[in-house]
Design a protein around this motif. Structure first.
Motif, short mmCIF file in Angstrom:
data_model
loop_
_atom_site.label_atom_id
_atom_site.label_comp_id
_atom_site.label_asym_id
_atom_site.label_seq_id
_atom_site.Cartn_x
_atom_site.Cartn_y
_atom_site.Cartn_z
N LEU A 1 0.82 -1.22 0.00
CA LEU A 1 0.00 0.00 0.00
C LEU A 1 0.85 1.26 0.00
O LEU A 1 0.54 2.22 -0.71
CB LEU A 1 -0.94 0.00 1.21
CG LEU A 1 -1.85 1.22 1.34
CD1 LEU A 1 -2.83 1.29 0.17
CD2 LEU A 1 -2.59 1.20 2.67
N LEU A 2 1.92 1.27 0.78
CA LEU A 2 2.76 2.48 0.82
C LEU A 2 3.38 2.79 -0.53
O LEU A 2 3.57 3.97 -0.88
CB LEU A 2 3.86 2.33 1.87
CG LEU A 2 3.42 2.26 3.33
CD1 LEU A 2 4.64 2.21 4.24
CD2 LEU A 2 2.52 3.43 3.71
N ASP A 3 3.72 1.76 -1.29
CA ASP A 3 4.29 1.98 -2.62
C ASP A 3 3.30 2.70 -3.53
O ASP A 3 3.70 3.39 -4.46
CB ASP A 3 4.69 0.64 -3.26
CG ASP A 3 5.83 -0.03 -2.52
OD1 ASP A 3 6.63 0.68 -1.88
OD2 ASP A 3 5.93 -1.27 -2.60
N GLU A 4 2.02 2.52 -3.25
CA GLU A 4 0.98 3.19 -4.02
C GLU A 4 0.74 4.61 -3.52
O GLU A 4 0.56 5.54 -4.31
CB GLU A 4 -0.32 2.38 -3.92
CG GLU A 4 -1.48 2.92 -4.73
CD GLU A 4 -1.38 2.57 -6.20
OE1 GLU A 4 -2.13 3.15 -7.00
OE2 GLU A 4 -0.54 1.72 -6.57
N LEU A 5 0.74 4.79 -2.20
CA LEU A 5 0.32 6.06 -1.63
C LEU A 5 1.41 7.11 -1.57
O LEU A 5 1.17 8.29 -1.87
CB LEU A 5 -0.22 5.84 -0.21
CG LEU A 5 -1.50 5.01 -0.06
CD1 LEU A 5 -1.91 4.97 1.41
CD2 LEU A 5 -2.63 5.55 -0.92
N LEU A 6 2.61 6.72 -1.15
CA LEU A 6 3.61 7.74 -0.83
C LEU A 6 4.09 8.54 -2.05
O LEU A 6 4.27 9.76 -1.93
CB LEU A 6 4.79 7.11 -0.09
CG LEU A 6 4.44 6.51 1.28
CD1 LEU A 6 5.70 6.09 2.02
CD2 LEU A 6 3.62 7.48 2.12
N PRO A 7 4.33 7.92 -3.20
CA PRO A 7 4.69 8.75 -4.35
C PRO A 7 3.60 9.76 -4.70
O PRO A 7 3.89 10.90 -5.09
CB PRO A 7 4.89 7.73 -5.48
CG PRO A 7 5.25 6.46 -4.77
CD PRO A 7 4.42 6.48 -3.52
#
Length: 288
Positions: free
Chosen positions: A51-57
């Protein structure tokens, strides 16, 4: 923010930089400045699920803030906030979160999303828990002394597992009950290797299912709900805390664009979303 804070104590090994890094001696590139870099302490499930790979950028693109992530158990994330070593927290241990906020060093705590926990085990299911109520499943695992692999890391998942044992009137222990002291992804691999049972958040399990023999044997119980909140830290926790960064992240993750990303995450790869967005619901919604 200081060398000590950047190291973040013993968890420095899990520090991951999202976004462009500064190059020593080189002229700064266009984009976010070094001053707009915040520290997010969050549970391993948000990282292991992808999920973080999707949200943080998307967050960095929308706000200009870069994010350094400490992916640890929720208990450790709360402790980083308590010590002023994180600006904002994304965690899933509601009872511990409420106590933490009551201490007075944190700011707003807002509902972000939920998914659920699942009881996993080998296809042979030696304890016979497939499809039975969760309380009975825990009792059967203990009665059979079937291998159960616990995270044992003071995470939200670890706290929920302990609640399930307590509800079943079981105090786990002995050779059959094994603790990894690691995150969800690592614990899944250990449970798989040992053909044991374990408790996992659904998102991490689905993201790693293709490499595991473990199957979902128990799901859908109300006690398996898994609720996530974002907590902003304040300078009451320490002078190095960046309230502006905390507010930027918290406001963004409950915004409509971020909530849409959360609701769509996993649909393409797994045929179902891995998290359900909940921003805007009452703070006590979903028992959180």
């Amino acid at each position: 923010m200081g060398a000590l804070r950047r190291a973040a104590g013993a968890v420095a090994a899990v520090l991951a930089l999202v976004g462009p890094a500064a190059c020593g001696g080189a002229a700064p590139a266009a984009g976010p400045s070094a001053e707009k870099s915040l520290i997010l302490a969050t549970t391993t499930s948000t990282q292991d699920s992808g999920l973080l790979d999707e949200l943080l950028p998307a967050f960095t693109r929308d706000t200009g803030w870069q994010v350094k992530t400490l992916a640890v158990g929720s208990g450790q994330a709360l402790e980083l906030g308590r010590r002023g070593e994180a600006d904002v927290l994304l965690v899933h241990s509601p009872a511990a979160e409420k106590k933490f906020v009551a201490e007075g060093s944190a700011g707003r705590r807002r509902l972000v999303m939920h998914n659920d926990f699942v009881l996993l085990g080998p296809p042979a299911d030696p304890a016979g828990i497939r499809g039975v109520p969760t309380r009975e499943a825990m009792t059967r695992i203990a009665g059979a002394q079937a291998v159960f692999v616990s995270r044992g890391d003071d995470s939200g998942t670890d706290a929920r597992e302990k609640d399930l044992w307590a509800a079943a009137g079981v105090t786990p222990g002995g050779a059959w009950y094994q603790s990894t002291g690691q995150g969800m992804g690592a614990t899944l691999r250990v449970a798989d290797d040992k053909a044991g049972y374990t408790l996992s958040d659904r998102a991490t399990y689905l993201s790693q299912r293709d490499s595991l023999r473990l199957e979902i044997l128990d799901e859908g119980d109300p006690n398996l709900l898994n609720v996530y909140h974002v907590i902003e830290m304040t300078t009451r926790a320490g002078a190095r805390v960046q309230p502006d960064g905390a507010a930027a992240f918290a406001n963004w993750i409950v915004s409509a664009p971020a909530q849409q990303l959360i609701g769509e995450f996993g649909r393409a790869g797994f045929g179902q979303p891995l998290f359900t967005p909940d921003a805007g619901k009452p703070e006590d919604a979903l028992g959180g």
